[in-house]
Design a protein around this motif. Structure first.
Motif, short mmCIF file in Angstrom:
data_model
loop_
_atom_site.label_atom_id
_atom_site.label_comp_id
_atom_site.label_asym_id
_atom_site.label_seq_id
_atom_site.Cartn_x
_atom_site.Cartn_y
_atom_site.Cartn_z
N ALA A 169 11.01 -7.48 7.65
CA ALA A 169 10.10 -7.45 6.50
C ALA A 169 8.64 -7.20 6.90
N ALA A 170 8.45 -6.39 7.95
CA ALA A 170 7.09 -5.98 8.33
C ALA A 170 7.18 -4.50 8.67
N SER A 171 6.16 -3.74 8.24
CA SER A 171 6.27 -2.29 8.44
C SER A 171 5.74 -1.85 9.80
N PRO A 172 6.50 -1.01 10.50
CA PRO A 172 5.93 -0.35 11.68
C PRO A 172 5.10 0.84 11.20
N ILE A 173 4.29 1.42 12.07
CA ILE A 173 3.61 2.68 11.73
C ILE A 173 4.56 3.81 12.13
N SER B 56 11.50 12.85 14.14
CA SER B 56 10.87 12.26 12.94
C SER B 56 11.93 11.59 12.07
N TYR B 57 13.08 12.26 11.94
CA TYR B 57 14.15 11.70 11.11
C TYR B 57 14.65 10.38 11.71
N ILE B 58 14.82 10.36 13.04
CA ILE B 58 15.27 9.12 13.70
C ILE B 58 14.21 8.03 13.51
N GLU B 59 12.94 8.42 13.72
CA GLU B 59 11.86 7.41 13.60
C GLU B 59 11.81 6.83 12.18
N LEU B 60 12.02 7.69 11.21
CA LEU B 60 12.02 7.22 9.82
C LEU B 60 13.11 6.15 9.61
N HIS B 61 14.31 6.44 10.11
CA HIS B 61 15.40 5.49 9.89
C HIS B 61 15.29 4.25 10.77
N GLN B 62 14.79 4.43 11.98
CA GLN B 62 14.56 3.23 12.81
C GLN B 62 13.52 2.33 12.12
N GLY B 63 12.50 2.97 11.55
CA GLY B 63 11.44 2.22 10.86
C GLY B 63 12.00 1.46 9.66
N LEU B 64 12.89 2.13 8.91
CA LEU B 64 13.48 1.46 7.74
C LEU B 64 14.35 0.27 8.18
N SER B 65 15.13 0.45 9.25
CA SER B 65 15.96 -0.65 9.75
C SER B 65 15.08 -1.83 10.15
N PHE B 66 13.99 -1.52 10.88
CA PHE B 66 13.08 -2.56 11.34
C PHE B 66 12.48 -3.29 10.14
N TYR B 67 12.07 -2.52 9.16
CA TYR B 67 11.44 -3.11 7.97
C TYR B 67 12.40 -4.04 7.23
N LEU B 68 13.64 -3.58 7.07
CA LEU B 68 14.63 -4.40 6.35
C LEU B 68 15.01 -5.64 7.16
N ASP B 69 14.89 -5.52 8.48
CA ASP B 69 15.26 -6.63 9.35
C ASP B 69 14.18 -7.70 9.38
N GLU C 208 10.48 -3.61 -1.95
CA GLU C 208 11.64 -4.49 -1.79
C GLU C 208 12.87 -3.64 -1.46
N PRO C 209 13.90 -4.22 -0.82
CA PRO C 209 15.14 -3.47 -0.62
C PRO C 209 15.62 -2.91 -1.97
N GLY C 210 15.99 -1.66 -1.99
CA GLY C 210 16.42 -1.03 -3.24
C GLY C 210 15.27 -0.33 -3.95
N ASN C 211 14.03 -0.66 -3.56
CA ASN C 211 12.87 -0.04 -4.20
C ASN C 211 11.76 0.13 -3.17
N ILE C 212 12.10 0.91 -2.13
CA ILE C 212 11.19 1.02 -0.99
C ILE C 212 10.31 2.27 -1.13
N ASP C 213 9.06 2.15 -0.74
CA ASP C 213 8.11 3.27 -0.74
C ASP C 213 7.62 3.53 0.67
N ILE C 214 7.42 4.82 0.98
CA ILE C 214 6.82 5.14 2.29
C ILE C 214 5.52 5.87 2.00
N ILE C 215 4.42 5.29 2.46
CA ILE C 215 3.10 5.74 2.03
C ILE C 215 2.29 6.22 3.23
N GLU C 216 1.54 7.31 2.99
CA GLU C 216 0.71 7.84 4.09
C GLU C 216 -0.40 6.85 4.41
#
Ligand code: SF4
Length: 547
Positions: free
Chosen positions: A495-499, A480-493, A538-546
């Protein structure tokens, strides 16, 4: 006279900017006599272009003189090009400059080259072409020819006298929206690292005048450039000047990305804050953490000072990369692993590992016999073995390097590598070695390059769990921890959110940033079933929502 200057990049990329050739083109066009008597143009190719086809294209263009910009990586390409072009037209004038020419002048055949330029090329090239036009002998410092084959270097140029390729509009054919460029601010380096061309101290440190830098920056901003790699090997050596330039960039170019090479030991709070005020990444040469190894190449290392400086960068969320070298004198496989493990725990965003090149013209090249180093005598002069580093150990070190390139740098593993190492009780270097074996045993080179790196990381980590038979809680927390960070990298790269499908709330998972995984799973219970989340903000102000 029609002159083509030829530059060959490693690959077609945004950073294949032919700065060396453009400087020579600018010098030729800035000289009144040559501007009237020659027609000069810079051509850019890359290693995938066929040198024989390019040679025949040049001949068909009725070119009378070609100037080659030769570096380590394109030496072979140019050897083939030169053979072909002289076969097609033995009367064409060929001249060459660049670091490979300065370093290994004797390896060039003066039956093929009308002249070679050793050292800085702008002034010597003009002198040589004028002498040719006037039918004079090619004798002058920095010009190597049949008239004077002995090696001399061009005198260091007063940079305030040079015209800017950017401000002369000569770079325009290579500037386009969102391109990357090299921006030269300084020549020379005050340090004398034994493996570097600067080690002989042939070039004193000289800066371009601040007024030129200011005008060039305006030009860069107006050209739509996205990325700038600053050519100054120790950008932070003069604190006052560095701060002045960083403030200028903050004011004029807040949205352009800059890469600077800096010395860690010269960082302080003011500089770190100034870097954090602009959009940039820093590259720092660490090379090894072992004093005996570094001493052999005229470098030193103070672990606590280095950690202190890196902490400054970390606290300000600056992006930085660290470089290491395999094969320095007295280095060995074990010491390399220790250097790499230390490097990983400094949390750089990228780790660039190079195998030592014994570059002719460097101090270490002079010392090869003293250190009993065996190396490849052809460009790129790669280290083969030494008394402390056997061929077998080099193969293993290169496997670790490849694992690190993919798992750590390409896989953006900076945030989760420590948790993986804690979970499986292994060092980063062991992890990288195992990852490389996993890739080699299961995938072709093409597959490795085409399959999503995050998918490869996940398959590999799942295999580690299968081998080690750890409690399921570890698997839930780590994956889960890896998926969270992979997801953040993808999002920052993109600008679209994975599930994200997670066994823990993201806020709870973030405790793993500072908590050992063994304590984490004791104190935090996972969900009964995974929950899905998406990323927003936005980068610097990111939210992760259920979901
Ligand atoms: S490696 Fe960097 S710091 Fe060392 S001499 Fe070369 S340019 Fe200077």
């Amino acid at each position: 006279m029609k002159i083509k200057l030829i530059s060959v990049a490693i690959e077609k990329s945004n950073l294949s900017f032919p700065l060396g050739a453009l400087c020579i083109e600018t010098a030729i066009k800035s000289d009144e006599e040559l501007n009237n008597n020659t027609k000069v143009e810079t051509l850019l190719y890359d290693l995938e272009d066929n040198p024989k086809l390019i040679a025949s294209y040049i001949i068909n263009e009725n070119v009378e003189m070609v100037g080659l910009s030769i570096y380590l990586w394109n030496r072979e390409w140019f050897d083939s090009f030169t053979n072909e072009i002289t076969r097609l037209n033995p009367n064409i004038f060929i001249f060459a400059g660049g670091s490979e020419v300065s370093a290994n002048t004797n390896s060039f055949d003066l039956n093929k080259y009308k002249f070679l330029i050793a050292g800085e090329g702008e002034e010597s090239t003009i002198i040589a072409i004028k002498k040719l036009l006037h039918g004079e002998k090619l004798i002058s410092n920095g010009i190597i020819s049949k008239d004077n084959p002995s090696l001399t270097y061009s005198p260091n140029i007063d940079l305030s006298t040079l015209k800017s390729p950017l401000l002369s509009n000569i770079c325009n054919p290579f500037l386009f929206e969102d391109c990357s460029i090299l921006w030269e601010m300084t020549r020379g380096c005050p340090f004398r690292c034994g493996f570097c061309f600067e080690s002989k101290g042939l070039r004193s440190v000289r800066n371009y005048p601040f007024e030129r830098i200011e005008k060039e920056l305006d030009y860069i901003v107006n050209s739509g450039v996205k990325d700038v790699f600053v050519l100054d090997p120790t950008f932070n050596i003069d604190k006052k000047r560095t701060l002045k330039i960083l403030n200028l960039i903050k004011e004029k170019a807040p949205f352009i990305h800059f890469t600077f090479e800096i010395r860690a030991e010269l960082l302080d709070q003011d500089l770190a804050i100034a870097f954090s005020n602009i959009f940039c990444s820093l590259q720092i040469g660490l090379q090894s953490i072992h004093s005996e190894v570094l001493k052999s190449v005229n470098r030193s290392f103070n672990k606590s000072l280095f950690k202190e400086k890196i902490t400054l960068l970390e606290k300000l969320n600056l992006v930085y990369g660290l470089d290491l070298i395999i094969g320095l004198p007295h280095d060995n496989l074990q010491l390399f692993k220790e250097s790499l493990d230390f490097t990983v725990f400094c949390k750089p965003s990228n780790i660039d590992i190079f195998i030592l090149s014994l570059l002719p013209g460097t101090k270490i090249y002079e010392d090869v016999n003293k250190f009993n180093i065996n190396y490849n005598h052809k460009s790129p002069y790669t280290f083969i073995e030494s008394p402390s580093y056997s061929k077998e150990d080099i193969i293993e070190a290169l496997k670790i390097k490849k694992g690190c390139d993919y798992f750590y740098t390409k896989g953006n593993a900076v945030m989760f590598i420590k948790v993986i190492c804690d979970t499986f009780e292994i060092t980063p270097s062991t992890l990288f070695y195992d990852f490389n074996c996993f890739l080699d045993n299961n995938y072709s080179e093409e597959e490795v390059n085409n399959i999503d790196i995050f998918e490869l990381q996940d398959i590999f980590i799942n295999q580690l769990f299968e081998k080690q038979k750890l409690n399921d809680d570890y698997k839930k927390a780590l994956l889960s921890y890896i998926e969270l960070h992979q997801g953040l990298s993808f999002y920052l790269d993109v600008a679209a959110s994975p599930i994200l499908s997670l066994w823990y709330d993201p806020n709870v998972l973030s405790l793993l940033d500072n908590t050992n995984i063994h304590n984490f799973i004791k104190k935090n219970k996972s969900f009964k079933n995974k929950k899905d989340y998406y990323i927003t903000g936005e980068p610097g102000n990111i939210d992760i929502i259920e979901y």
